[in-house]
Design a protein around this motif. Structure first.
Motif, PDB file in Angstrom:
ATOM      1  N   ILE A 266       0.845  -1.196   0.000  1.00 43.50           N
ATOM      2  CA  ILE A 266       0.000   0.000   0.000  1.00 43.50           C
ATOM      3  C   ILE A 266       0.881   1.247   0.000  1.00 43.50           C
ATOM      4  O   ILE A 266       0.621   2.217  -0.721  1.00 43.50           O
ATOM      5  CB  ILE A 266      -0.951  -0.025   1.212  1.00 43.50           C
ATOM      6  CG1 ILE A 266      -1.957  -1.178   1.067  1.00 43.50           C
ATOM      7  CG2 ILE A 266      -1.699   1.309   1.350  1.00 43.50           C
ATOM      8  CD1 ILE A 266      -2.757  -1.457   2.322  1.00 43.50           C
ATOM      9  N   GLY A 267       1.936   1.221   0.815  1.00 44.10           N
ATOM     10  CA  GLY A 267       2.872   2.344   0.850  1.00 44.10           C
ATOM     11  C   GLY A 267       3.538   2.579  -0.493  1.00 44.10           C
ATOM     12  O   GLY A 267       3.694   3.727  -0.938  1.00 44.10           O
ATOM     13  N   MET A 268       3.908   1.508  -1.192  1.00 41.27           N
ATOM     14  CA  MET A 268       4.525   1.633  -2.509  1.00 41.27           C
ATOM     15  C   MET A 268       3.581   2.301  -3.500  1.00 41.27           C
ATOM     16  O   MET A 268       3.983   3.148  -4.305  1.00 41.27           O
ATOM     17  CB  MET A 268       4.947   0.254  -3.025  1.00 41.27           C
ATOM     18  CG  MET A 268       6.175  -0.325  -2.341  1.00 41.27           C
ATOM     19  SD  MET A 268       6.383  -2.118  -2.577  1.00 41.27           S
ATOM     20  CE  MET A 268       6.331  -2.259  -4.346  1.00 41.27           C
ATOM     21  N   TYR A 269       2.314   1.912  -3.428  1.00 38.01           N
ATOM     22  CA  TYR A 269       1.321   2.493  -4.345  1.00 38.01           C
ATOM     23  C   TYR A 269       1.189   3.998  -4.108  1.00 38.01           C
ATOM     24  O   TYR A 269       1.283   4.805  -5.044  1.00 38.01           O
ATOM     25  CB  TYR A 269      -0.035   1.809  -4.156  1.00 38.01           C
ATOM     26  CG  TYR A 269      -1.154   2.504  -4.891  1.00 38.01           C
ATOM     27  CD1 TYR A 269      -1.311   2.344  -6.268  1.00 38.01           C
ATOM     28  CD2 TYR A 269      -2.044   3.340  -4.212  1.00 38.01           C
ATOM     29  CE1 TYR A 269      -2.338   3.000  -6.948  1.00 38.01           C
ATOM     30  CE2 TYR A 269      -3.063   3.995  -4.884  1.00 38.01           C
ATOM     31  CZ  TYR A 269      -3.200   3.820  -6.243  1.00 38.01           C
ATOM     32  OH  TYR A 269      -4.199   4.480  -6.919  1.00 38.01           O
ATOM     33  N   GLU A 271       3.180   6.043  -2.480  1.00 41.13           N
ATOM     34  CA  GLU A 271       4.429   6.778  -2.687  1.00 41.13           C
ATOM     35  C   GLU A 271       4.738   6.932  -4.178  1.00 41.13           C
ATOM     36  O   GLU A 271       5.337   7.932  -4.591  1.00 41.13           O
ATOM     37  CB  GLU A 271       5.565   6.097  -1.913  1.00 41.13           C
ATOM     38  CG  GLU A 271       5.407   6.295  -0.401  1.00 41.13           C
ATOM     39  CD  GLU A 271       6.423   5.564   0.456  1.00 41.13           C
ATOM     40  OE1 GLU A 271       7.494   5.197  -0.074  1.00 41.13           O
ATOM     41  OE2 GLU A 271       6.142   5.338   1.654  1.00 41.13           O
ATOM     42  N   ALA A 272       4.299   5.978  -5.000  1.00 41.25           N
ATOM     43  CA  ALA A 272       4.399   6.161  -6.460  1.00 41.25           C
ATOM     44  C   ALA A 272       3.472   7.283  -6.920  1.00 41.25           C
ATOM     45  O   ALA A 272       3.832   8.092  -7.795  1.00 41.25           O
ATOM     46  CB  ALA A 272       4.055   4.857  -7.180  1.00 41.25           C
ATOM     47  N   LEU A 273       2.286   7.347  -6.322  1.00 38.94           N
ATOM     48  CA  LEU A 273       1.350   8.426  -6.637  1.00 38.94           C
ATOM     49  C   LEU A 273       1.941   9.781  -6.252  1.00 38.94           C
ATOM     50  O   LEU A 273       1.828  10.763  -7.009  1.00 38.94           O
ATOM     51  CB  LEU A 273       0.025   8.191  -5.905  1.00 38.94           C
ATOM     52  CG  LEU A 273      -1.093   9.204  -6.151  1.00 38.94           C
ATOM     53  CD1 LEU A 273      -1.480   9.265  -7.620  1.00 38.94           C
ATOM     54  CD2 LEU A 273      -2.321   8.845  -5.290  1.00 38.94           C
ATOM     55  N   MET A 274       2.604   9.841  -5.090  1.00 38.12           N
ATOM     56  CA  MET A 274       3.287  11.058  -4.677  1.00 38.12           C
ATOM     57  C   MET A 274       4.357  11.441  -5.688  1.00 38.12           C
ATOM     58  O   MET A 274       4.500  12.617  -6.052  1.00 38.12           O
ATOM     59  CB  MET A 274       3.917  10.871  -3.293  1.00 38.12           C
ATOM     60  CG  MET A 274       2.931  10.772  -2.147  1.00 38.12           C
ATOM     61  SD  MET A 274       3.755  10.336  -0.584  1.00 38.12           S
ATOM     62  CE  MET A 274       4.794  11.777  -0.344  1.00 38.12           C
ATOM     63  N   ALA A 275       5.125  10.438  -6.149  1.00 41.30           N
ATOM     64  CA  ALA A 275       6.197  10.701  -7.119  1.00 41.30           C
ATOM     65  C   ALA A 275       5.629  11.283  -8.404  1.00 41.30           C
ATOM     66  O   ALA A 275       6.225  12.184  -9.011  1.00 41.30           O
ATOM     67  CB  ALA A 275       6.961   9.407  -7.404  1.00 41.30           C
ATOM     68  N   SER A 299      -6.165  -4.993  -1.597  1.00 42.01           N
ATOM     69  CA  SER A 299      -6.987  -3.790  -1.513  1.00 42.01           C
ATOM     70  C   SER A 299      -6.103  -2.615  -1.130  1.00 42.01           C
ATOM     71  O   SER A 299      -5.300  -2.703  -0.193  1.00 42.01           O
ATOM     72  CB  SER A 299      -8.086  -3.960  -0.456  1.00 42.01           C
ATOM     73  OG  SER A 299      -8.736  -2.728  -0.224  1.00 42.01           O
ATOM     74  N   LEU A 300      -6.239  -1.521  -1.870  1.00 41.69           N
ATOM     75  CA  LEU A 300      -5.412  -0.342  -1.617  1.00 41.69           C
ATOM     76  C   LEU A 300      -6.143   0.718  -0.800  1.00 41.69           C
ATOM     77  O   LEU A 300      -5.628   1.816  -0.610  1.00 41.69           O
ATOM     78  CB  LEU A 300      -4.932   0.242  -2.952  1.00 41.69           C
ATOM     79  CG  LEU A 300      -4.033  -0.697  -3.762  1.00 41.69           C
ATOM     80  CD1 LEU A 300      -3.791  -0.142  -5.158  1.00 41.69           C
ATOM     81  CD2 LEU A 300      -2.711  -0.932  -3.051  1.00 41.69           C
ATOM     82  N   GLU A 301      -7.305   0.382  -0.307  1.00 37.90           N
ATOM     83  CA  GLU A 301      -8.051   1.316   0.529  1.00 37.90           C
ATOM     84  C   GLU A 301      -7.420   1.376   1.925  1.00 37.90           C
ATOM     85  O   GLU A 301      -7.023   0.361   2.484  1.00 37.90           O
ATOM     86  CB  GLU A 301      -9.515   0.882   0.644  1.00 37.90           C
ATOM     87  CG  GLU A 301     -10.263   0.870  -0.679  1.00 37.90           C
ATOM     88  CD  GLU A 301     -10.408   2.261  -1.264  1.00 37.90           C
ATOM     89  OE1 GLU A 301     -10.520   3.225  -0.486  1.00 37.90           O
ATOM     90  OE2 GLU A 301     -10.397   2.378  -2.501  1.00 37.90           O
TER      91      GLU A 301
END
Length: 350
Positions: A266-269, A271-275, A299-301
């Motif tokens: 979830i953190g990777m998802y 943090e990629a969005l932040m990038a 689930s990414l919620e």
């Protein structure tokens, strides 16, 4: 059998990867006067008695702790150290860490402080531990304020990876390990990321050729990173991709809602969005990362964890600098960079 040498001068050691290595564990123990197997309740049911019988000609004891992240605390450390003393372990004795990341971390930590340090052997039984926590020498325990706040850098004497143990894992536990596998492709090796995408179904099916290749490549990458930066003073920080948000999620939910691997995925998802929002990666690469993560089925919620609470947990991360939160963010295919952000900056891009 695949073998990798971790070159850390006086702290160097070998990683062995194959099917059926548990049955030959005595070949990896070396010299010693006593051994103690540290494991958890779930792993003990599967392998504890088998190993005690296998090693019956040696002076071997066993300590079993409750399964799960909730055991990774100072109370368990005290229990382990007291029991090790009761068993008469000396400086010539060895600890065998048999289990997942929690067992490896806490058994390694106890080995590092018992009589100022005795050898320990990592025998990881989960995919997450085999590709990540058993390699590199990070040991430690959690505090209520944060994850892995107390610990030490202490390298194992050897790492023994038996891929046969993966057959007992639930799909949830496999997903946890595959999250760390995906991480290596994003932070270091774009070709490996593409291989994972192509072979993800085979990875879930534990096809032997694929699983051994994947574990070996993950260990190779971590070995390359750790050999250049054993104590996380520079390059090794790249291994923390996904962990700033992931650790905060674990802390905020008292280690009850997510496995470590789920929280990191979830953190990777996010943090990629932040990038992407900060302009470090383009839309196309962001979609590739997010689609790879989504293919695991996770689930990414983020439920019932408000952003201010997550930020409060992130503010206690030991990697922060000058009041700013440290993130490892993708900046290109197979490349990441450290970005320091204030609370206000995080809120503005959320």
């Amino acid at each position: 059998m695949e073998r990798l040498f971790i070159d850390l001068n006086d702290n160097s050691y070998m990683i062995s990867i194959d099917r059926g290595l548990l049955g030959n564990l005595q070949d990896f123990l070396g010299e010693g006067d006593r051994w103690v197997i540290v494991t958890d309740e779930n792993v003990d049911v599967l392998y504890g008695q088998k190993l005690m019988q296998l090693l019956k000609d040696r002076k071997v004891e066993k300590i079993v702790i409750p399964s799960g992240e909730g055991s990774k605390n100072l109370q368990t450390v005290e229990y382990l150290l007291k029991t090790m003393l009761e068993y008469g372990l000396t400086r010539r004795s060895k600890v065998i860490a048999l289990g997942g990341g929690v067992v490896g971390d806490i058994a390694g930590f106890c080995a590092s402080i018992y009589m100022r340090g005795i050898p320990f052997i990592q025998v990881p039984t989960t995919l997450l531990a085999q590709v990540d926590s058993s390699v590199g020498g990070k040991t430690g325990v959690n505090m209520p304020q944060g994850k892995n706040i107390v610990g030490s850098f202490y390298q194992p004497q050897t790492v023994v990876i038996d891929v046969e143990t993966l057959s007992t894992l639930s799909k949830r536990e496999l997903i946890s390990g595959i999250g760390e596998v995906i991480k290596y492709g994003i932070i270091y090796d774009y070709n490996f990321l593409e291989y994972i995408n192509k072979n993800l179904s085979k990875l879930f099916a534990l096809e032997e050729e694929v699983i051994i290749k994947v574990i070996k490549r993950c260990c190779e990458i971590k070995a390359e990173v750790v050999s250049k930066d054993e104590k996380e003073e520079g390059l090794r920080k790249i291994l923390n991709y996904g962990h700033t948000i992931g650790h905060a999620l674990e802390t905020a939910t008292h280690y009850k809602n997510y496995t470590h691997g789920e929280a990191v995925l979830i953190g990777m998802y996010y943090e990629a969005l932040m990038a992407k929002k900060l302009g470090y990666i383009d839309e196309s690469y962001y979609k590739q990362i997010s689609e790879t993560i989504r293919k695991t089925g996770i689930s990414l919620e983020i439920y019932r964890t408000p952003l201010p609470v997550l930020i409060d947990c992130m503010m206690k991360d030991k990697k922060n600098k000058d009041g700013k939160i440290s993130f490892i963010l993708p900046e290109g295919k197979g490349k990441v960079t450290e970005v320091l952000l204030t609370r206000e900056e995080i809120i503005s891009i959320a």
